[in-house]
Every structure is written in C-alpha cells, then in structure tokens.
Design a protein around this motif. Structure first.
Motif, PDB file in Angstrom:
ATOM      1  N   TYR A   6       0.823  -1.198   0.000  1.00 29.08           N
ATOM      2  CA  TYR A   6       0.000   0.000   0.000  1.00 29.08           C
ATOM      3  C   TYR A   6       0.866   1.262   0.000  1.00 29.08           C
ATOM      4  N   PHE A   7       1.864   1.311   0.888  1.00 28.55           N
ATOM      5  CA  PHE A   7       2.711   2.504   0.974  1.00 28.55           C
ATOM      6  C   PHE A   7       3.601   2.662  -0.253  1.00 28.55           C
ATOM      7  N   GLN A   8       4.058   1.571  -0.826  1.00 26.76           N
ATOM      8  CA  GLN A   8       4.848   1.667  -2.056  1.00 26.76           C
ATOM      9  C   GLN A   8       3.991   2.249  -3.184  1.00 26.76           C
ATOM     10  N   LYS A   9       2.744   1.831  -3.253  1.00 25.53           N
ATOM     11  CA  LYS A   9       1.855   2.341  -4.301  1.00 25.53           C
ATOM     12  C   LYS A   9       1.517   3.816  -4.067  1.00 25.53           C
ATOM     13  N   ILE A  10       1.415   4.224  -2.821  1.00 23.93           N
ATOM     14  CA  ILE A  10       1.202   5.641  -2.524  1.00 23.93           C
ATOM     15  C   ILE A  10       2.387   6.455  -3.020  1.00 23.93           C
ATOM     16  N   LYS A  11       3.604   5.971  -2.763  1.00 27.06           N
ATOM     17  CA  LYS A  11       4.790   6.697  -3.222  1.00 27.06           C
ATOM     18  C   LYS A  11       4.817   6.784  -4.747  1.00 27.06           C
TER      19      LYS A  11
END
Length: 85
Positions: A6-11
């Motif tokens: 999730y956080f990688q996709k946000i970045k």
C-alpha cells in the motif's frame, strides 16, 4: 491488506502525479530557467518512480499509472536514472 505494498503504491502515485503536473507546467512556460528547473524536478520524479516500481516488482506487485499515460509510465520504468543539469 499488505501495508508495505500500500505505501509503495502511494509513493508511486505521488511521483506519477508530480510528473503529470510538471509536464503540464513545462508546456505552459517559456522562461528557460523555470523550464530547466521543471525538467530537473521531472528527472528526479522519474528516478523515484523507477526505484519504487522496482521495489513493487520484487514482491510481485504492480502499479497502474493514474495520471500519466501507460505508454509514458512504461517508457520511464524502462529507462535509466538521470541526473539534473
């Protein structure tokens, strides 16, 4: 939900939007110094997008661009990191 994914996709989404906005800003300016700054910022965002995408791919995950075209996204991730001028 996998929070790392999730956080990688946000970045990646942030860089995707940055590239989109910077391309729009470049098309709207004629001042060479501002254009150069936008181009340098875009290169940095492209470098980050490539890096974040590699992290996702290592884990078998994929990112679908939301702002730039799929063609532009594929062109960026297939390229090499670039330095500013």
């Amino acid at each position: 939900i996998n929070f790392y994914e999730y956080f990688q996709k946000i970045k990646e989404t942030i860089e995707d939007l940055d590239i989109f906005d910077l391309q729009k800003a470049q098309a709207e300016t004629k001042q060479a110094d501002i254009l150069q700054a936008y181009q340098n910022q875009e290169r940095g965002s492209q470098n980050h997008l490539r890096s974040f995408n590699r992290m996702l791919q290592r884990n078998g995950w994929q990112y679908q661009p939301q702002y730039i075209s799929l063609e532009k996204f594929q062109q960026i991730i297939a390229g090499n990191n670039k330095n500013g001028r």
